[in-house]
Design a protein around this motif. Structure first.
Motif, PDB file in Angstrom:
ATOM      1  N   VAL A   2       0.859  -1.170   0.000  1.00 51.22           N
ATOM      2  CA  VAL A   2       0.000   0.000   0.000  1.00 51.22           C
ATOM      3  C   VAL A   2       0.900   1.226   0.000  1.00 51.22           C
ATOM      4  N   SER A   3       0.577   2.247  -0.790  1.00 48.35           N
ATOM      5  CA  SER A   3       1.403   3.449  -0.807  1.00 48.35           C
ATOM      6  C   SER A   3       0.538   4.666  -1.051  1.00 48.35           C
ATOM      7  N   ARG A   4       0.912   5.801  -0.421  1.00 51.35           N
ATOM      8  CA  ARG A   4       0.204   7.049  -0.668  1.00 51.35           C
ATOM      9  C   ARG A   4       1.155   8.206  -0.417  1.00 51.35           C
ATOM     10  N   VAL A  42      -8.823  -6.295   8.442  1.00 55.57           N
ATOM     11  CA  VAL A  42      -9.290  -5.157   9.245  1.00 55.57           C
ATOM     12  C   VAL A  42      -8.131  -4.192   9.481  1.00 55.57           C
ATOM     13  N   PHE A  43      -6.940  -4.723   9.790  1.00 55.98           N
ATOM     14  CA  PHE A  43      -5.765  -3.871   9.958  1.00 55.98           C
ATOM     15  C   PHE A  43      -5.440  -3.155   8.649  1.00 55.98           C
ATOM     16  N   GLU A  44      -5.419  -3.896   7.544  1.00 46.96           N
ATOM     17  CA  GLU A  44      -5.075  -3.316   6.243  1.00 46.96           C
ATOM     18  C   GLU A  44      -6.033  -2.180   5.880  1.00 46.96           C
ATOM     19  N   ASP A  45      -7.322  -2.359   6.127  1.00 53.24           N
ATOM     20  CA  ASP A  45      -8.294  -1.307   5.837  1.00 53.24           C
ATOM     21  C   ASP A  45      -8.126  -0.124   6.794  1.00 53.24           C
ATOM     22  N   HIS A  48      -5.225   2.763   6.601  1.00 53.57           N
ATOM     23  CA  HIS A  48      -5.420   3.871   5.656  1.00 53.57           C
ATOM     24  C   HIS A  48      -5.870   5.144   6.359  1.00 53.57           C
ATOM     25  N   GLU A  49      -6.411   5.011   7.555  1.00 49.83           N
ATOM     26  CA  GLU A  49      -6.883   6.171   8.321  1.00 49.83           C
ATOM     27  C   GLU A  49      -5.749   6.905   9.025  1.00 49.83           C
ATOM     28  N   VAL A  50      -4.559   6.352   9.029  1.00 52.05           N
ATOM     29  CA  VAL A  50      -3.416   6.956   9.720  1.00 52.05           C
ATOM     30  C   VAL A  50      -2.549   7.653   8.671  1.00 52.05           C
ATOM     31  N   PRO A  51      -2.613   8.992   8.579  1.00 52.61           N
ATOM     32  CA  PRO A  51      -1.938   9.693   7.477  1.00 52.61           C
ATOM     33  C   PRO A  51      -0.415   9.559   7.483  1.00 52.61           C
ATOM     34  N   GLN A  52       0.183   9.275   8.616  1.00 50.58           N
ATOM     35  CA  GLN A  52       1.639   9.147   8.681  1.00 50.58           C
ATOM     36  C   GLN A  52       2.142   7.821   8.121  1.00 50.58           C
ATOM     37  N   VAL A  53       1.253   6.843   7.963  1.00 56.32           N
ATOM     38  CA  VAL A  53       1.634   5.560   7.370  1.00 56.32           C
ATOM     39  C   VAL A  53       1.578   5.726   5.853  1.00 56.32           C
ATOM     40  N   VAL A  54       2.754   5.625   5.214  1.00 54.63           N
ATOM     41  CA  VAL A  54       2.832   5.901   3.776  1.00 54.63           C
ATOM     42  C   VAL A  54       2.959   4.647   2.923  1.00 54.63           C
ATOM     43  N   THR A  60       6.033 -12.666   6.085  1.00 54.75           N
ATOM     44  CA  THR A  60       6.084 -13.991   6.686  1.00 54.75           C
ATOM     45  C   THR A  60       6.955 -13.880   7.930  1.00 54.75           C
ATOM     46  N   GLY A  61       6.910 -14.868   8.788  1.00 51.32           N
ATOM     47  CA  GLY A  61       7.797 -14.878   9.932  1.00 51.32           C
ATOM     48  C   GLY A  61       7.171 -14.318  11.192  1.00 51.32           C
ATOM     49  N   GLU A  62       8.017 -13.762  12.054  1.00 48.98           N
ATOM     50  CA  GLU A  62       7.638 -13.336  13.400  1.00 48.98           C
ATOM     51  C   GLU A  62       6.626 -12.191  13.418  1.00 48.98           C
ATOM     52  N   TYR A  63       6.715 -11.269  12.477  1.00 48.94           N
ATOM     53  CA  TYR A  63       5.821 -10.108  12.440  1.00 48.94           C
ATOM     54  C   TYR A  63       4.840 -10.243  11.274  1.00 48.94           C
ATOM     55  N   ASP A  64       3.698  -9.579  11.401  1.00 44.70           N
ATOM     56  CA  ASP A  64       2.639  -9.685  10.397  1.00 44.70           C
ATOM     57  C   ASP A  64       2.800  -8.696   9.241  1.00 44.70           C
ATOM     58  N   PHE A  65       3.242  -7.469   9.550  1.00 49.40           N
ATOM     59  CA  PHE A  65       3.365  -6.412   8.549  1.00 49.40           C
ATOM     60  C   PHE A  65       4.624  -5.603   8.796  1.00 49.40           C
ATOM     61  N   GLN A  66       5.087  -4.943   7.743  1.00 52.00           N
ATOM     62  CA  GLN A  66       6.087  -3.892   7.886  1.00 52.00           C
ATOM     63  C   GLN A  66       5.453  -2.642   7.298  1.00 52.00           C
ATOM     64  N   ILE A  67       5.453  -1.565   8.069  1.00 49.96           N
ATOM     65  CA  ILE A  67       4.892  -0.311   7.593  1.00 49.96           C
ATOM     66  C   ILE A  67       5.970   0.760   7.597  1.00 49.96           C
ATOM     67  N   ARG A  68       5.813   1.717   6.711  1.00 51.31           N
ATOM     68  CA  ARG A  68       6.703   2.876   6.680  1.00 51.31           C
ATOM     69  C   ARG A  68       5.908   4.063   7.186  1.00 51.31           C
ATOM     70  N   VAL A  69       6.451   4.713   8.197  1.00 52.23           N
ATOM     71  CA  VAL A  69       5.795   5.831   8.863  1.00 52.23           C
ATOM     72  C   VAL A  69       6.680   7.052   8.702  1.00 52.23           C
ATOM     73  N   VAL A  70       6.087   8.180   8.367  1.00 49.69           N
ATOM     74  CA  VAL A  70       6.834   9.427   8.224  1.00 49.69           C
ATOM     75  C   VAL A  70       6.268  10.439   9.208  1.00 49.69           C
ATOM     76  N   CYS A  71       7.135  10.957  10.087  1.00 47.35           N
ATOM     77  CA  CYS A  71       6.736  11.891  11.142  1.00 47.35           C
ATOM     78  C   CYS A  71       7.744  13.030  11.225  1.00 47.35           C
ATOM     79  N   VAL A  72       7.322  14.122  11.859  1.00 45.86           N
ATOM     80  CA  VAL A  72       8.217  15.264  12.023  1.00 45.86           C
ATOM     81  C   VAL A  72       9.080  15.143  13.278  1.00 45.86           C
ATOM     82  N   ASP A  73       8.664  14.356  14.256  1.00 45.96           N
ATOM     83  CA  ASP A  73       9.444  14.222  15.485  1.00 45.96           C
ATOM     84  C   ASP A  73       9.000  12.972  16.249  1.00 45.96           C
ATOM     85  N   ALA A  74       9.722  12.704  17.353  1.00 46.21           N
ATOM     86  CA  ALA A  74       9.452  11.510  18.151  1.00 46.21           C
ATOM     87  C   ALA A  74       8.080  11.554  18.800  1.00 46.21           C
TER      88      ALA A  74
END
Length: 112
Positions: A2-4, A42-45, A48-54, A60-74
């Protein structure tokens, strides 16, 4: 995957930029494990509501997803993690700061 596009300057957490100044954005890669019984669709849908997730990928493996998040600070990133856990079924996040991206010449890729 998914990308935006990124959100406009001034959205999200942190202090507002000074006049004529754009916020510097920091990329994070987060491996996400969902709570037991949470439907992947449900997670995938919902993500999309979280604008910082791009972008995101199912893993496969230990984790279900990898997401890329872009933020201005911690502080903004911490808020994103809180929202993912509270509203989108995330049990655990393992995150890393992206120092820089590597450009790959797409013409070199093999046709599959």
């Amino acid at each position: 995957m998914v990308s935006r596009p990124l959100t406009a300057a001034g959205e999200g957490g942190g202090a507002p930029p000074r006049q004529g100044e754009e916020r510097q954005r920091h990329g994070m890669m987060s491996d996400v494990r969902l709570r037991e019984g949470m439907e992947r669709s449900v997670f995938e849908d919902g993500v999309h509501e979280v604008p910082q997730v791009v972008s995101g990928s199912r893993l496969t493996g230990e984790y279900d997803f990898q997401i890329r998040v872009v933020c201005v600070d911690a502080t903004e990133f911490e808020g994103v993690v809180d929202v993912l856990k509270r509203e989108h079924g995330v049990r655990e996040c393992r995150s890393r700061l992206v120092l820089h991206d590597i450009e790959i010449d797409q013409s070199r890729l093999l046709d599959l």
